[in-house]
Motif scaffolding. Structure first.
Motif, PDB file in Angstrom:
ATOM      1  N   ASN A  25      34.802  44.446  52.136  1.00 30.06           N
ATOM      2  CA  ASN A  25      36.011  45.200  51.790  1.00 30.06           C
ATOM      3  C   ASN A  25      35.742  46.405  50.907  1.00 30.06           C
ATOM      4  OD1 ASN A  25      37.531  43.423  53.179  1.00 30.06           O
ATOM      5  ND2 ASN A  25      38.059  42.168  51.415  1.00 30.06           N
ATOM      6  N   ARG A  61      37.952  29.993  39.000  1.00 33.45           N
ATOM      7  CA  ARG A  61      37.128  30.399  40.141  1.00 33.45           C
ATOM      8  C   ARG A  61      37.897  31.375  41.030  1.00 33.45           C
ATOM      9  NH1 ARG A  61      32.232  29.166  40.126  1.00 33.45           N
ATOM     10  NH2 ARG A  61      31.631  27.253  39.067  1.00 33.45           N
ATOM     11  N   GLY A  64      36.832  36.962  41.170  1.00 37.90           N
ATOM     12  CA  GLY A  64      36.038  38.146  41.480  1.00 37.90           C
ATOM     13  C   GLY A  64      34.896  38.406  40.516  1.00 37.90           C
ATOM     14  N   LYS A  65      34.448  37.375  39.821  1.00 37.19           N
ATOM     15  CA  LYS A  65      33.319  37.530  38.890  1.00 37.19           C
ATOM     16  C   LYS A  65      32.067  37.992  39.604  1.00 37.19           C
ATOM     17  CE  LYS A  65      33.630  33.177  37.718  1.00 37.19           C
ATOM     18  NZ  LYS A  65      34.965  32.927  38.249  1.00 37.19           N
ATOM     19  N   THR A  67      31.679  39.192  42.590  1.00 36.25           N
ATOM     20  CA  THR A  67      31.874  40.494  43.237  1.00 36.25           C
ATOM     21  C   THR A  67      31.692  41.606  42.204  1.00 36.25           C
ATOM     22  OG1 THR A  67      33.507  39.404  44.632  1.00 36.25           O
ATOM     23  CG2 THR A  67      33.502  41.801  44.670  1.00 36.25           C
ATOM     24  N   ASN A 222      41.123  42.741  38.503  1.00 42.42           N
ATOM     25  CA  ASN A 222      40.801  42.811  39.926  1.00 42.42           C
ATOM     26  C   ASN A 222      42.130  42.840  40.675  1.00 42.42           C
ATOM     27  OD1 ASN A 222      39.702  42.579  42.432  1.00 42.42           O
ATOM     28  ND2 ASN A 222      38.649  40.644  42.054  1.00 42.42           N
ATOM     29  N   ALA A 224      43.450  42.881  43.763  1.00 45.12           N
ATOM     30  CA  ALA A 224      43.896  42.420  45.079  1.00 45.12           C
ATOM     31  C   ALA A 224      45.006  41.395  44.935  1.00 45.12           C
ATOM     32  CB  ALA A 224      42.736  41.816  45.830  1.00 45.12           C
ATOM     33  N   TYR A 231      41.749  37.037  52.762  1.00 40.62           N
ATOM     34  CA  TYR A 231      41.717  38.327  52.098  1.00 40.62           C
ATOM     35  C   TYR A 231      41.647  39.431  53.129  1.00 40.62           C
ATOM     36  CZ  TYR A 231      40.512  35.412  48.142  1.00 40.62           C
ATOM     37  OH  TYR A 231      40.505  34.454  47.169  1.00 40.62           O
ATOM     38  N   TYR A 237      39.753  47.388  47.574  1.00 42.04           N
ATOM     39  CA  TYR A 237      40.137  46.960  46.252  1.00 42.04           C
ATOM     40  C   TYR A 237      41.178  47.962  45.813  1.00 42.04           C
ATOM     41  CZ  TYR A 237      36.266  43.817  45.954  1.00 42.04           C
ATOM     42  OH  TYR A 237      35.404  42.779  46.144  1.00 42.04           O
TER      43      TYR A 237
END
Ligand SMILES: Nc1ncnc2c1ncn2[C@@H]1O[C@H](COP(=O)(O)OP(=O)(O)O)[C@@H](O)[C@H]1O
Ligand SMILES: [Mg+2]
Length: 253
Positions: A25, A61, A64-65, A67, A222, A224, A231, A237
């Motif tokens: 993405n 969890r 987006g850590k 990512t 983040n 999204a 997703y 993003y």
């Protein structure tokens, strides 16, 4: 602003990218946002640190850590810095998968001193000065290991080799690993996923971090929206905001 500029060379986020793409993405707009994060970090990092060691965490969890860890380390490497990305999530590691490389060898090999390979074997095929250390085999005691003196020693040794070290960590509200590593790192960046993370969880996370006296360098929103199923419809993003986080302010709310 980002739309008007054209990317000069292909990046893993634009077309023509190598196959080792990080996140399908990702596109140019999001790359710009990670560059903003890169810039803002320069303001929140303490002065005079030769190699900042930045942990990436969040409350839960899926925020987006990993990512963020991958992309932040990428934009830092792209700016010419020598960067090491470590998968410090020794419970559910995901860096190797995201990078499409093998995760069998990595951090735990270094910590347990088993089968040490030259640093060069960690070099990514995407950019020369970007090194990726996957988790390696998962240990029975991740919290202890991540907070251990061995971990401190490894980070110290690595910080002599690198300009930046980014450590992907597990979530604060689930396990203590992000607090356990705190004395070995410069600070934490906390990811909050908009429309996904419950306010109470975010508050709990920051409370926990404050109690543990962890240095929070900043916070990534983040952007999204989560639809609970896939997703797929989020082509990009939407935005990443980065702001200076003051633990005093949040704690008093
Ligand atoms: N802004 C975003 N837009 C779309 N997908 C995202 C976004 N951030 C993360 N994801 C996806 O959400 C999932 C969880 O992200 P990840 O970075 O692995 O989270 P964490 O490490 O916090 O558990 C992954 O499949 C990732 O690709
Ligand atoms: Mg992760």
């Amino acid at each position: 602003m980002g739309f008007l500029k054209k990317s000069r060379k292909p990046t893993p986020f634009s077309s023509g990218a190598p196959k080792t793409v990080l996140h399908k993405n990702l596109d140019f707009t999001s790359t710009e946002q990670y560059k903003v994060l890169r810039t803002n970090l320069r303001f929140t990092l303490p002065e005079g640190v030769k190699c900042p060691i930045i942990g990436i965490t969040s409350s839960m969890r899926g925020e987006g850590k990993s990512t963020t860890a991958v992309n932040l380390s990428y934009v830092l490497a792209e700016s010419g810095k020598k960067v090491l990305l470590i998968d410090g999530d020794l419970r559910i590691p995901s860096i190797a998968k995201k990078m499409e490389i093998s995760g069998d060898y990595g951090l735990t090999n270094y910590l347990m001193k088993t089968e040490i390979r030259p640093l060069d074997s960690l070099r990514s095929s995407v950019i020369d000065n970007w090194y990726i250390m996957p988790s390696g085999e998962l240990p029975p005691d991740p919290s202890e290991l991540i907070g251990s003196r061995r971990m401190g020693a490894l980070l110290k040794t690595m910080s002599e080799e690198f300009d930046y070290i980014i450590v992907d960590l597990p979530p604060v509200n689930i396990v203590t690993d992000a607090m356990a590593i705190s004395e070995h790192i410069t600070g934490l960046v906390v990811v909050v996923r908009e429309g996904y993370t419950e306010k109470g969880e975010v508050e709990r996370c920051f409370r926990q971090l404050k109690l543990s006296n962890v240095k929070v360098l900043g916070c990534v929103i983040n952007g999204a929206t989560h639809d609970g199923a896939s997703y797929g419809k989020y082509k990009k993003y939407k935005y990443y905001k980065y702001y200076k986080y003051s633990s005093e302010e949040t704690a008093s709310k």
